[in-house]
Scaffold this active site. Structure first.
Site, mmCIF file in Angstrom:
data_model
loop_
_atom_site.group_PDB
_atom_site.id
_atom_site.type_symbol
_atom_site.label_atom_id
_atom_site.label_comp_id
_atom_site.label_asym_id
_atom_site.label_seq_id
_atom_site.Cartn_x
_atom_site.Cartn_y
_atom_site.Cartn_z
ATOM 1 N N CYS A 276 -0.290 -4.178 2.248
ATOM 2 C CA CYS A 276 0.532 -4.135 0.628
ATOM 3 C C CYS A 276 -0.160 -4.603 -0.498
ATOM 4 C CB CYS A 276 1.937 -4.980 1.139
ATOM 5 S SG CYS A 276 2.949 -4.042 2.063
HETATM 6 P P1 NAD Z 1 4.819 3.422 8.103
HETATM 7 O O1 NAD Z 1 3.347 4.131 7.690
HETATM 8 O O2 NAD Z 1 4.800 2.411 8.913
HETATM 9 O O3 NAD Z 1 6.084 4.390 8.243
HETATM 10 C C1 NAD Z 1 6.170 5.635 7.761
HETATM 11 C C2 NAD Z 1 6.955 6.477 8.580
HETATM 12 O O4 NAD Z 1 7.398 7.821 8.114
HETATM 13 C C3 NAD Z 1 5.954 7.102 9.918
HETATM 14 O O5 NAD Z 1 6.603 6.815 10.834
HETATM 15 C C4 NAD Z 1 5.778 8.706 9.598
HETATM 16 O O6 NAD Z 1 5.849 9.273 10.718
HETATM 17 C C5 NAD Z 1 7.195 8.788 8.811
HETATM 18 N N1 NAD Z 1 7.271 10.034 8.020
HETATM 19 C C6 NAD Z 1 6.322 10.674 7.210
HETATM 20 N N2 NAD Z 1 6.781 11.801 6.709
HETATM 21 C C7 NAD Z 1 7.897 12.124 7.281
HETATM 22 C C8 NAD Z 1 8.848 13.094 6.955
HETATM 23 N N3 NAD Z 1 8.640 14.008 5.960
HETATM 24 N N4 NAD Z 1 9.964 13.042 7.483
HETATM 25 C C9 NAD Z 1 10.264 11.771 8.294
HETATM 26 N N5 NAD Z 1 9.463 10.843 8.642
HETATM 27 C C10 NAD Z 1 8.111 11.057 7.936
HETATM 28 O O7 NAD Z 1 5.023 3.059 6.260
HETATM 29 P P2 NAD Z 1 5.780 1.322 6.162
HETATM 30 O O8 NAD Z 1 4.915 0.311 6.272
HETATM 31 O O9 NAD Z 1 6.977 1.429 6.779
HETATM 32 O O10 NAD Z 1 6.107 1.502 4.596
HETATM 33 C C11 NAD Z 1 6.987 2.558 4.040
HETATM 34 C C12 NAD Z 1 7.080 2.089 2.449
HETATM 35 O O11 NAD Z 1 7.659 0.911 2.563
HETATM 36 C C13 NAD Z 1 5.838 2.264 1.898
HETATM 37 O O12 NAD Z 1 5.977 2.511 0.410
HETATM 38 C C14 NAD Z 1 5.326 0.708 1.750
HETATM 39 O O13 NAD Z 1 4.552 0.495 0.616
HETATM 40 C C15 NAD Z 1 6.738 -0.152 1.502
HETATM 41 N N6 NAD Z 1 6.705 -1.383 2.027
HETATM 42 C C16 NAD Z 1 5.976 -1.707 3.029
HETATM 43 C C17 NAD Z 1 6.125 -2.884 3.708
HETATM 44 C C18 NAD Z 1 5.248 -3.498 4.911
HETATM 45 O O14 NAD Z 1 4.944 -4.747 5.278
HETATM 46 N N7 NAD Z 1 4.822 -2.510 5.847
HETATM 47 C C19 NAD Z 1 6.801 -4.060 2.958
HETATM 48 C C20 NAD Z 1 7.639 -3.654 1.729
HETATM 49 C C21 NAD Z 1 7.550 -2.289 1.343
#
Ligand code: NAD
Length: 438
Positions: A276
């Site tokens: 992040c």
């Molecule tokens: P991640 O990569 O763990 O998960 C994303 C998921 O989306 C994956 O499982 C993927 O298969 C799925 N996906 C991709 N395209 C898709 C589609 N068209 N339809 C359905 N599913 C689809 O991502 P994350 O870590 O959960 O982060 C998601 C968002 O949240 C990002 O923008 C990130 O910056 C933000 N965020 C993350 C955190 C963290 O700690 N990980 C904290 C706050 C905010």
């Protein structure tokens, strides 16, 4: 309420499980069928404390998972929780998110086509992903393109997420604040209704910030930029302390007593990593430049952070020539409590050691398998003492608690040179010990 959560990674799975836990009827969507199968079996595809318990309790009743978008038209709220990775130049890649937004629009349009007597109910689509303010319009356009001009009334909102990996469930259930970025009272009311059971369950007074979608996302970036910059400021001051032979921890412990500054995030060391801070600081710098502003302070935040591993290697150079020597790297994860190695400081440290011709032996309690994929040629030890055995130097990169207990183990080193990047090693006698900023 009926909720659809699109994207079932760290954020989406936590959101889906926690909303089901407070009584909502949740459909989790992901394009990865393995992720969906795991959720339907009541377990997560990722490791987060407490998440499997929630999934085991609610999967099959208040929570179901699917690869299809067909729950979208009937949902009271649809969340988009898709990854927003960095491009090579640091700018945000909205491709996966806009694809999901377009598919969401298509799902709404199909439903509309099949029910001509549609009453024209409004649909609320909420971006949970972290996107730059100019990205909001792109996601909205993709949603409307998907809807293809069908007579669908759809409104986009943003609701940034502040949870931390490693304590995602706890953080979601006990937020410091909620931020609703909406364009209407109707959307704000719907988000208030959605979060109401969560807020009642914790009984606390959680501040709710109600604003527009772009400002809400700017709050998320400003939040992470402030935290990353606080770490880099502590590191910059820590490097100055080291030049003067002063212990930065003694200094910053005193500085933290000023309640305008606060005691958190003042521990100097080898820098921040993870998925992040680096990504979000890069994205907002790139978006600022695109808009014609040079973000000098945030550039410096990154420069200081990038310089810390090299400073650590410089301290090693002061004491040893490690060419052809065995060197232990203790800690490979970007922080303790996780197996995540994305942007771990261990990567530049290992690269620097390899450039010096050292034979690197790495150790981490849980992140070895991930680091082995990144550096297959590195030797990995089963324990910290095994990594130290016969080593000419040890570099400490992650502050796992178990490293504080290392003691006689240092006696098995060929040369007892220890460079500590996290102030975790307690033994000092009989070692050539260098703290990065103390
Ligand atoms: P991640 O990569 O763990 O998960 C994303 C998921 O989306 C994956 O499982 C993927 O298969 C799925 N996906 C991709 N395209 C898709 C589609 N068209 N339809 C359905 N599913 C689809 O991502 P994350 O870590 O959960 O982060 C998601 C968002 O949240 C990002 O923008 C990130 O910056 C933000 N965020 C993350 C955190 C963290 O700690 N990980 C904290 C706050 C905010």
């Amino acid at each position: 309420m009926r909720v659809t959560v699109i994207g079932s990674g760290y954020v989406g799975t936590t959101l889906a499980a926690c909303l089901a836990d407070v009584g909502h009827d949740v459909t989790a969507v992901d394009i990865d069928s393995d992720v969906v199968a795991a959720l339907n079996e009541g377990r997560a595809a990722i490791h987060e404390p407490g998440l499997d318990d929630l999934l085991a309790e609610h999967a099959g009743n208040r929570l179901r998972a699917t690869t299809e978008y067909d729950s979208v038209p009937d949902a009271d709220v649809t969340f988009l929780a898709i990854g927003t990775p960095s491009r090579g130049d640091g700018s945000i890649d909205l491709g996966p998110l806009t694809a999901a937004a377009e598919m969401t629009g298509e799902a709404l349009a199909e439903e509309n086509d099949s029910s001509p007597a549609d009453t024209g109910d409004r649909h609320l689509v909420v971006v949970k992903s972290t996107i730059t303010p100019p990205g909001v319009a792109e996601v909205r356009d993709a949603l409307l393109t998907g809807a293809g001009g069908a007579a669908v009334r759809v409104e986009l909102a943003t609701n940034p997420e502040f949870l931390r990996e490693g304590s995602a469930v706890h953080d979601f259930q006990h937020p410091d604040k909620l931020v609703f970025g909406t364009e209407s009272e109707w959307a704000t009311g719907r988000l208030e209704a959605l979060y109401e059971p969560l807020l009642s369950a914790i009984g606390g007074d959680v501040p709710v910030v109600r604003t527009d979608p772009e400002t809400a996302m700017m709050i998320k970036y400003a939040n992470n930029a402030a935290l990353a910059s606080k770490i880099s400021l502590a590191n910059d001051l820590g490097n100055i302390c080291k030049q003067f032979g002063i212990d930065a921890y003694e200094v910053m412990d005193a500085v933290g007593l000023d309640d305008r500054i606060g005691a958190k995030f003042l521990r100097s060391g080898v820098g921040y990593g993870g998925s992040c801070f680096p990504k979000d600081v890069d994205a907002i710098r790139a978006a600022a430049r695109e808009a014609g502003y040079e973000p000098a302070l945030l550039d410096a935040t990154v420069a200081v952070n990038d310089g810390q591993p090299e400073r650590m290697l410089g301290l090693l150079d002061d004491h040893a020539d490690v060419a052809g020597k065995r060197v232990a790297v203790l800690g490979l994860a970007f922080k303790p409590g996780t197996d995540d190695i994305r942007n771990s400081r261990a990567t530049p440290v290992i690269e620097g050691l390899q450039a010096r011709g050292a034979e690197v032996v790495g150790y981490d309690p849980v992140a070895t398998a991930n680091m082995r994929e990144r550096f297959p040629d590195v030797e990995y030890a089963e324990s910290a003492p095994a990594a130290l055995d016969g080593a000419s130097a040890a570099l400490v990169v992650t502050d796992w608690d178990e490293f504080a207990a290392l003691d006689d183990d240092f006696d098995a080193m060929a040369d007892p040179v220890v460079i500590d990047g996290r102030r975790i090693i307690e033994r000092r006698e009989g070692l050539v010990y260098e703290g990065l900023t103390w």
